[in-house]
Each structure stands twice: as structure tokens, then as C-alpha cells.
Scaffold this motif. Structure first.
Motif, mmCIF file in Angstrom:
data_model
loop_
_atom_site.group_PDB
_atom_site.id
_atom_site.type_symbol
_atom_site.label_atom_id
_atom_site.label_comp_id
_atom_site.label_asym_id
_atom_site.label_seq_id
_atom_site.Cartn_x
_atom_site.Cartn_y
_atom_site.Cartn_z
ATOM 1 N N ASN A 153 0.823 -1.203 0.045
ATOM 2 C CA ASN A 153 0.089 0.201 -0.185
ATOM 3 C C ASN A 153 1.006 1.150 -0.044
ATOM 4 O OD1 ASN A 153 -2.789 -1.609 0.137
ATOM 5 N ND2 ASN A 153 -2.258 -1.897 2.186
ATOM 6 N N SER A 154 2.105 1.253 0.522
ATOM 7 C CA SER A 154 2.865 2.302 0.655
ATOM 8 C C SER A 154 3.933 2.603 -0.559
ATOM 9 C CB SER A 154 3.860 2.345 1.816
ATOM 10 O OG SER A 154 4.845 1.169 1.774
ATOM 11 N N VAL A 155 3.956 1.690 -1.356
ATOM 12 C CA VAL A 155 4.873 1.892 -2.524
ATOM 13 C C VAL A 155 4.192 1.921 -3.695
ATOM 14 C CG1 VAL A 155 6.869 0.855 -3.887
ATOM 15 C CG2 VAL A 155 6.605 0.411 -1.567
ATOM 16 N N PRO A 156 4.368 3.201 -4.339
ATOM 17 C CA PRO A 156 3.476 3.621 -5.434
ATOM 18 C C PRO A 156 3.558 2.682 -6.682
ATOM 19 C CG PRO A 156 4.569 5.597 -4.657
ATOM 20 C CD PRO A 156 5.047 4.510 -4.096
ATOM 21 N N THR A 180 3.706 9.400 -5.345
ATOM 22 C CA THR A 180 3.529 9.008 -6.768
ATOM 23 C C THR A 180 4.448 8.052 -7.429
ATOM 24 O OG1 THR A 180 2.646 11.482 -7.018
ATOM 25 C CG2 THR A 180 3.494 10.215 -9.008
ATOM 26 N N TYR A 181 5.875 8.304 -7.112
ATOM 27 C CA TYR A 181 6.748 7.176 -7.597
ATOM 28 C C TYR A 181 7.551 6.365 -6.707
ATOM 29 C CZ TYR A 181 6.210 10.685 -11.450
ATOM 30 O OH TYR A 181 5.626 11.548 -12.459
ATOM 31 N N ALA A 182 7.755 5.291 -7.152
ATOM 32 C CA ALA A 182 8.590 4.417 -5.973
ATOM 33 C C ALA A 182 9.804 4.860 -5.789
ATOM 34 C CB ALA A 182 8.558 2.846 -6.571
ATOM 35 N N LEU A 183 10.582 5.327 -6.852
ATOM 36 C CA LEU A 183 12.151 5.739 -6.464
ATOM 37 C C LEU A 183 12.127 6.833 -5.466
ATOM 38 C CD1 LEU A 183 14.111 5.185 -9.538
ATOM 39 C CD2 LEU A 183 13.840 3.654 -7.562
ATOM 40 N N ASP A 184 10.882 7.851 -5.635
ATOM 41 C CA ASP A 184 10.889 9.071 -4.640
ATOM 42 C C ASP A 184 10.529 8.476 -3.483
ATOM 43 O OD1 ASP A 184 10.970 10.286 -7.063
ATOM 44 O OD2 ASP A 184 9.643 11.595 -6.919
ATOM 45 N N GLY A 191 17.963 6.287 4.928
ATOM 46 C CA GLY A 191 18.683 6.517 6.081
ATOM 47 C C GLY A 191 17.777 6.190 7.241
ATOM 48 N N MET A 192 16.467 5.958 7.048
ATOM 49 C CA MET A 192 15.586 5.829 8.278
ATOM 50 C C MET A 192 15.430 4.180 8.657
ATOM 51 S SD MET A 192 12.532 8.565 7.219
ATOM 52 C CE MET A 192 11.583 8.129 8.553
ATOM 53 N N ASN A 193 14.987 4.056 9.706
ATOM 54 C CA ASN A 193 14.671 2.802 10.194
ATOM 55 C C ASN A 193 13.317 2.152 9.364
ATOM 56 O OD1 ASN A 193 15.105 0.270 11.713
ATOM 57 N ND2 ASN A 193 13.763 1.150 13.366
ATOM 58 N N VAL A 194 13.545 1.154 8.593
ATOM 59 C CA VAL A 194 12.204 0.647 7.940
ATOM 60 C C VAL A 194 12.084 -0.873 8.077
ATOM 61 C CG1 VAL A 194 12.686 2.320 6.058
ATOM 62 C CG2 VAL A 194 13.697 0.063 5.631
ATOM 63 N N GLN A 195 10.859 -1.247 7.675
ATOM 64 C CA GLN A 195 10.573 -2.858 7.999
ATOM 65 C C GLN A 195 9.903 -3.317 6.740
ATOM 66 O OE1 GLN A 195 7.516 -4.344 11.067
ATOM 67 N NE2 GLN A 195 9.290 -4.300 12.079
ATOM 68 N N VAL A 196 10.061 -4.621 6.422
ATOM 69 C CA VAL A 196 8.942 -5.356 5.596
ATOM 70 C C VAL A 196 8.980 -6.537 6.204
ATOM 71 C CG1 VAL A 196 10.300 -4.485 3.528
ATOM 72 C CG2 VAL A 196 10.899 -6.628 4.461
ATOM 73 N N ALA A 197 7.555 -7.165 6.076
ATOM 74 C CA ALA A 197 7.083 -8.314 6.769
ATOM 75 C C ALA A 197 6.681 -9.305 5.839
ATOM 76 C CB ALA A 197 5.958 -7.889 7.677
ATOM 77 N N ASP A 198 6.885 -10.696 6.143
ATOM 78 C CA ASP A 198 6.636 -11.781 5.394
ATOM 79 C C ASP A 198 6.709 -11.609 4.027
ATOM 80 O OD1 ASP A 198 5.532 -12.988 7.733
ATOM 81 O OD2 ASP A 198 3.661 -12.002 7.835
ATOM 82 N N ALA A 199 7.905 -11.032 3.556
ATOM 83 C CA ALA A 199 8.201 -10.765 2.337
ATOM 84 C C ALA A 199 8.831 -12.212 1.388
ATOM 85 C CB ALA A 199 9.355 -9.692 2.334
ATOM 86 N N LYS A 216 5.211 -6.608 -3.094
ATOM 87 C CA LYS A 216 3.987 -6.643 -3.564
ATOM 88 C C LYS A 216 3.695 -7.976 -4.016
ATOM 89 C CE LYS A 216 3.506 -1.847 -5.180
ATOM 90 N NZ LYS A 216 3.349 -0.702 -6.441
ATOM 91 N N PRO A 217 2.866 -9.017 -3.621
ATOM 92 C CA PRO A 217 3.100 -10.195 -3.868
ATOM 93 C C PRO A 217 2.341 -10.652 -4.919
ATOM 94 C CG PRO A 217 2.326 -9.874 -1.611
ATOM 95 C CD PRO A 217 2.194 -8.477 -2.365
ATOM 96 N N TRP A 218 1.489 -9.926 -5.645
ATOM 97 C CA TRP A 218 0.859 -10.339 -6.770
ATOM 98 C C TRP A 218 1.355 -9.675 -8.190
ATOM 99 C CZ3 TRP A 218 -0.904 -14.943 -6.348
ATOM 100 C CH2 TRP A 218 -1.272 -15.156 -5.103
ATOM 101 N N GLU A 219 2.612 -8.568 -7.787
ATOM 102 C CA GLU A 219 3.197 -7.967 -9.015
ATOM 103 C C GLU A 219 3.653 -8.954 -9.993
ATOM 104 O OE1 GLU A 219 5.130 -3.449 -9.230
ATOM 105 O OE2 GLU A 219 6.150 -5.158 -8.226
ATOM 106 N N HIS A 220 3.260 -8.928 -10.989
ATOM 107 C CA HIS A 220 3.740 -9.875 -12.114
ATOM 108 C C HIS A 220 4.537 -11.096 -11.874
ATOM 109 C CE1 HIS A 220 4.431 -5.742 -14.068
ATOM 110 N NE2 HIS A 220 3.291 -6.147 -14.401
ATOM 111 N N ARG A 221 3.784 -11.682 -10.807
ATOM 112 C CA ARG A 221 4.186 -12.965 -10.205
ATOM 113 C C ARG A 221 3.927 -14.153 -11.040
ATOM 114 N NH1 ARG A 221 2.709 -15.590 -4.202
ATOM 115 N NH2 ARG A 221 3.731 -17.473 -4.715
ATOM 116 N N ASN A 222 5.059 -15.128 -11.054
ATOM 117 C CA ASN A 222 4.653 -16.367 -11.953
ATOM 118 C C ASN A 222 4.527 -17.461 -10.930
ATOM 119 O OD1 ASN A 222 7.354 -17.541 -10.942
ATOM 120 N ND2 ASN A 222 8.322 -16.298 -12.722
ATOM 121 N N ARG A 223 4.042 -18.561 -11.292
ATOM 122 C CA ARG A 223 3.934 -19.786 -10.738
ATOM 123 C C ARG A 223 4.868 -20.318 -9.838
ATOM 124 N NH1 ARG A 223 5.666 -24.376 -13.346
ATOM 125 N NH2 ARG A 223 6.668 -24.089 -15.512
ATOM 126 N N ARG A 224 6.240 -20.021 -10.221
ATOM 127 C CA ARG A 224 7.280 -20.451 -9.092
ATOM 128 C C ARG A 224 7.696 -19.454 -8.210
ATOM 129 N NH1 ARG A 224 10.252 -24.806 -11.000
ATOM 130 N NH2 ARG A 224 12.090 -23.861 -10.723
#
Length: 608
Positions: A153-156, A180-184, A191-199, A216-224
Motif C-alpha cells: 500500500n505504501s509503494v506507488p 507518486t513514484y516508487a523511487l521517490d 537512512g531511516m529505520n524501515v521494515q518489511v514483513a512476510d516478504a 507486492k506479492p501479486w506484482e507480475h508473479r509467476n507460478r514459481r
């Protein structure tokens, strides 16, 4: 762990972006009092205080880096401002083991600078830092600021803004738009403290203790379990590199489709070898996705099986021969013709003028026999010493293996490292003037690069022309996270020239015999949707058969979280329309941490 480049930009400002070699114009040193970290970071990629001295910048130490040449610590302000574009974290470069600990409340005085990993010529973005620091500890044992959760939800969905045309396409001076942009978005967290979960893991662990996950679990995912790269305009924005601040011995050995369960937490860094990177001081636990290596179907007696396999700088000193042989026999089902790329000479990287590769090839053939496969015969042409690129001294070249019980090779003498193969007519049919032969080997298109190897084969009385290729690599191209958007792909220039030469040779064959069976295969070092592939295909002279697969299955290589096509098998109309072809990208390497090559082999089965 990745080492720090010696190139540093000690005093940069946002005053003006001027060229690819010089990010910004320097200003006279100044003094800035009572500034916070968000004032240093500012609302663009370059600090508005770059080149200036700052005094008593407060914050909490969130992590320390004690290894390599990039020693220092991350500092974060526990009292953020209300501007989402300004990061509240910054790296403090000490150059030696830092004397602070996580949880220390400190003030830092020093010089604000912009460090470009890989140097300015790389095109990489810069990291805002405080250098030459004087550190005062105010208190210890403080709570670290809660991590920012990076998730779907946070990454554009949009990847990057278009670069400023007045600044050579750089995005450095553009105001950040993190919603608006992922790179932005990632830059706003630098430099900030960040977290990803169940990635989910989308690129396996490598020897540098790095892996890639997607949020983004379903972003262009394939069967493997991977994330497929489908076009230049359809970036996978959920990708993020993971490293660890802990021991490399404890780094997980992950495959694609595995999951880092629970929280993975640490500062968000930017480095030369992957861009934005979560450098974890807390790693999630690894849950296996159970990925297995694939096996292709065995060709029938009437089918000809042709394969390509980049064996990654194979030389007699390597310990991978038995594994390669087992893969060829079991996973590839002993193809009738096998194009091998990156076969090195008999002493590998020793640069002593040796060009013969018979020891390398015969060791592989013997290993194949020991694995239960056929006794392959082989053909190749030794390159001129140190003229074909690759690892210095290795003299990599393309080699044909073929099963003489199934296929015969038409030998026509005269082919050597500098003689160009041509096409002639024999009894109304196309034939090569030399076999094996190299395509126009003195042409400038092949400078410091592998020359294609052409051979004439016979199967059930029918002629098949096979062209083995290893086109120029993507080395030197700007990264997807470059400060220049879109990134410059300068390596394409030579690949396009090479593709033009290969297509012209195929045209020569088809002009003599319209229904000739021609295969051009190998490590093309470019995507099936690329301009290189379009040039190879021409006006229908060839067609990339990997496009017969569903889009989600089109990949032969896995790079920085993007599963992509580099290896291709292209066929002439006689094979495409009348060969009942079956194509298989056999995934045995690219998704696995214990890969024996970084490429997956490709197999084509058809009826000539």
C-alpha cells in the motif's frame, strides 16, 4: 559485504545539475546552526546543505556498520516534521569502527556531503551523509524510532519520474513525490529505520549475502514465485534488496519463492550493487517455498532437440563439471545439439596465450558419459588470444556439442578465427562455405566480443543451420535506480550492430533457399521485447521462440528481483510454421542459491 567505492563527492549542492560526470555545482563552505536531519535531507535527492558544516544535529543511533570501508552509523530524528518528502534519517560516515551503540542519543557536527556509490560516471544516485563527524553522546539505552513499514500500500505503482531534460535526464533536482513514484518514496526514507514483513524472495541469496524480496506479492508473479520483467515501461516497483548487518555466515540461503517470515528491519541504504537496500539488523526467519529444479521432456525419435546453455566461464579447474553433466543428461534430457557459451580455454583465466579449449570440452563430454549421457562430439573455433572479451585470459568461446548417433555435422574445412563464413548454393540448396565458421569475425561489431559460430547439421537427411551466439553484455548500462531516468543503455549500440550482422547472415541463407531451416540461439544478453531481438527477427527472417510461452514463463535469468530473458532460440519460418515446435525454458539455475550457472538453459524440440 559490498565495499565502499573510493570515489566520493565531498561537497555537492542542489544549485545546479550540470552533467553526467558532475552531479551538482559546488558552493563555498558555509556554517549551518540548529538544523535537524530533515533539513539536511531536504525535498530533493541532493541536500540543500551539501558542502556546508552543520553543528549538533540530534538523533538516535538506529544501526552501526562496522565492516568494510563504509564504516559508520545511521542517525534518526525521533521528532519528525510533517513533510513526507523529507527523510528523518542520515548516514554518518566515520571511516573507522564507530564508537556509538544502537539506542544512543547523540549530537553530530560535521560536513554534509553526497556520496555516489560507484562514482559519478556510474550514473547512480547519491547518498546524503555527514562526514568528518564529531559525536557527543547525550544518553544511552533509548528506544529506537519505530520502523516505517514498507508494503504493497505504501509503494506507488509508478516507478520513477521523467528526468529533467535540461539536466541530461537527471532526477536529482526534481522535488520528491513519494506518493507518486516508487523511487521517490524510497528516497524519502533514505537512512531511516524501515521494515518489511512476510516478504517473498524474488532473487535467491548470492555469494555476497544479498537477496531480493517483493512487498507486492501479486506484482507480475509467476507460478514459481518470481517476479517477471515484461517491458521497459512496466517496472516491478515492489522489489527491494536485503542485506544484513550481522555475520554473513548467518545470512539465509534462500531460493525464489521462499519467504522471510516475520519482520525484517533496518536502515534503508543505497548502494552500487542494487540501489535501495534494507540493511537488516533484524532478519525474518526463512520459510521454504519448496522450489524444485525443472526437467524438460525427452525428444521423440522424429524430433530434433536443440539447446543453448551458458555454463559461466567453465574451465578445467572448476568443480561444476559433474553438476553440469547431470543437468544436461537429466534436466535437459540429452539434447541432440547443444550450443555452449562461456567455454574457457584449457587454463582458464591464466593469461599466457593459451587459446585451445579441448581439455575443457572433453572434460565435460566425459562427465556427461559418466552421468549416463551420450558420447557427444564437438566443433568450435579457437579465438584470437584476448580478442573475444569476457574474463581476461579466459578466451571464452561458443562450442557445439552434438550426439553423433542422432545428428551428423557437415564439415567443410577452412573456417578459422579470422575467416568469414559465407553461403553458397549446392544442388539448389543453401550450404555454408566453411563449417564450422565464424560470421564476419573482423567486423567492428565483434570488437572485444564473441563471434557467432555457424554450423551445418543433418538430421534424418535434412539440413539444419545453427548459429551459436553470445552477444555483447549489458555491462556499463545505467541501473534501473539511476539518477538518470530513463536509464541509458549504452551497451545496446554494439548489440544492435551484432544483431544486424546475424540477421544479414540469415538473410543470405534464406535468399539462396527460402525454406531453409535456420536456428540462431545463445546468450543474446537482451530481452525478447528489446530492439536487439527485433533486429535479429528482422522482417520475419527469424522469430524468438520463447514468445510461444505465456508471458509469466518467459525468463532465463534473475537479476535484482526481475526474472528476465537473456537467452533465446530464434527460428526461421520453415521451423516456426512447419516444425511443430515445443519450447522450454528449463529453470535449474537462476532461481536457486546453489546455482552452477547464472543462466537457465533453453531447449527447442521440433520436426525438421
Amino acid at each position: 559485504m559490498p565495499s565502499r567505492s573510493s570515489a566520493r563527492l565531498a561537497a555537492l549542492t542542489v544549485a545546479a545539475v550540470c552533467s553526467a560526470a558532475s552531479t551538482v555545482v559546488l558552493t563555498s563552505p558555509a556554517h549551518a546552526d540548529s538544523v535537524r536531519i530533515h533539513d539536511i535531507q531536504g525535498t530533493t535527492r541532493i541536500s540543500p546543505l551539501a558542502g556546508q558544516n552543520v553543528t549538533d544535529v540530534p538523533g538516535i543511533v538506529t544501526a552501526t556498520r562496522t565492516y568494510g570501508s563504509s564504516k559508520g552509523f545511521w542517525l534518526q530524528d525521533p521528532n519528525p516534521d510533517d513533510n513526507p518528502a523529507t527523510s528523518e534519517g542520515v548516514f554518518v560516515y566515520t571511516g573507522s569502527k564507530p564508537k556509538v551503540a544502537v539506542g544512543d542519543s547523540v549530537t553530530v557536527s560535521g560536513r554534509v556531503s553526497e556520496y555516489v556509490p560507484g562514482g559519478t560516471s556510474s550514473g547512480n544516485q547519491s547518498v546524503t551523509e555527514i562526514t568528518r563527524p564529531a559525536v557527543t553522546t547525550v544518553s544511552t539505552g533509548n528506544a529506537v524510532p519505530a520502523p516505517v513499514v514498507i508494503d504493497r500500500n505504501s509503494v506507488p505503482d509508478a516507478y520513477a519520474p521523467q528526468g529533467d531534460t535540461a539536466a541530461s535526464g537527471s532526477i536529482n533536482g526534481l522535488p520528491l513525490e513519494p506518493s507518486t513514484y516508487a523511487l521517490d518514496y524510497f528516497e524519502s526514507l533514505e537512512g531511516m529505520n524501515v521494515q518489511v514483513a512476510d516478504a517473498r524472495v524474488v532473487t535467491a541469496s548470492n555469494r555476497y549475502s544479498e537477496l531480493w524480496v517483493t512487498v507486492k506479492p501479486w506484482e507480475h508473479r509467476n507460478r514459481r514465485g518470481g517476479t517477471v520483467y515484461g517491458s521497459y515501461n512496466s517496472q516491478n516497483t515492489g522489489r527491494l534488496q536485503i542485506q544484513s548487518l550481522g555475520s554473513t555466515a548467518d545470512f539465509p540461503k534462500a531460493n525464489v519463492g521462499d519467504t522471510l517470515q516475520g519482520a525484517t528491519t533496518g536502515p534503508l541504504d543505497y548502494n552500487q550493487f542494487g540501489g535501495y537496500t534494507l540493511v537488516a539488523n533484524e532478519l525474518g526467519s526463512l520459510k521454504s517455498g519448496g522450489l524444485k529444479r525443472e526437467t524438460t521432456k525427452k525428444q521423440s525419435c522424429r524430433q530434433l532437440a536443440v539447446a543453448t546453455y551458458n555454463v559461466e566461464n567453465l574451465d578445467p579447474s572448476d568443480d561444476t563439471f559433474d553438476a553440469h553433466a547431470a543437468a544436461i543428461v537429466n534436466n535437459l534430457q540429452s539434447p541432440d545439439i547443444l550450443s555452449l557459451e562461456e567455454i574457457q580455454d584449457n587454463n582458464g583465466a591464466t593469461n599466457d596465450g593459451t587459446v585451445d579449449a579441448s581439455a575443457t570440452v572433453n572434460k565435460l563430454i566425459d562427465a556427461i558419459v559418466a552421468a549416463g549421457g551420450p558420447k557427444y562430439d564437438w566443433r568450435s573455433i579457437n579465438p584470437v588470444n584476448d580478442q573475444d572479451g569476457g574474463q581476461p585470459g579466459g578466451n571464452i568461446r561458443n562450442v557445439f556439442l552434438f550426439n553423433p548417433k542422432r545428428v551428423s555435422f557437415v564439415d567443410r574445412p577452412g573456417g578459422d578465427s579470422t575467416t568469414s563464413v559465407g553461403v553458397t548454393k549446392v544442388r539448389g540448396k543453401a550450404a555454408l562455405t566453411v563449417s564450422p565458421g565464424r560470421i564476419d569475425p573482423t567486423n567492428a561489431a565483434w570488437e572485444d566480443s564473441r563471434k557467432p559460430l555457424a554450423g551445418e547439421f543433418r538430421f534424418h537427411g535434412k539440413t539444419v543451420f545453427v548459429i551459436s551466439n553470445h552477444l555483447d553484455s549489458k555491462g556499463g548500462d545505467q541501473s534501473l535506480t539511476s539518477q538518470y531516468q530513463p536509464p541509458v543503455r549504452k551497451s545496446e549500440i554494439q548489440r544492435h550492430a551484432q544483431a544486424t550482422e546475424v540477421n544479414a547472415f540469415v538473410k543470405d541463407i534464406l535468399s539462396v533457399q527460402k525454406n531453409a531451416r535456420v536456428i540462431a540461439l545463445g546468450d543474446m544478453n537482451d530481452f525478447e521485447f528489446s530492439e536487439t531481438a527485433k533486429i535479429l527477427e528482422g522482417h520475419g527472417e527469424l522469430w524468438s521462440a520463447i514468445k510461444s510461452l505465456p508471458r509469466s514463463e518467459r525468463y532465463t535469468y534473475d537479476y535484482q528481483g526481475n526474472e528476465q530473458v537473456l537467452d533465446q532460440i530464434l527460428v526461421s519460418p520453415a521451423i516456426r510454421h512447419h516444425g511443430h515446435l515445443k519450447y522450454d525454458s528449463v529453470h535449474i539455475n537462476s532461481e536457486f542459491n546453489d546455482q552452477i550457472s547464472d543462466h537457465d538453459p533453453q531447449v527447442l524440440r521440433f520436426r525438421p
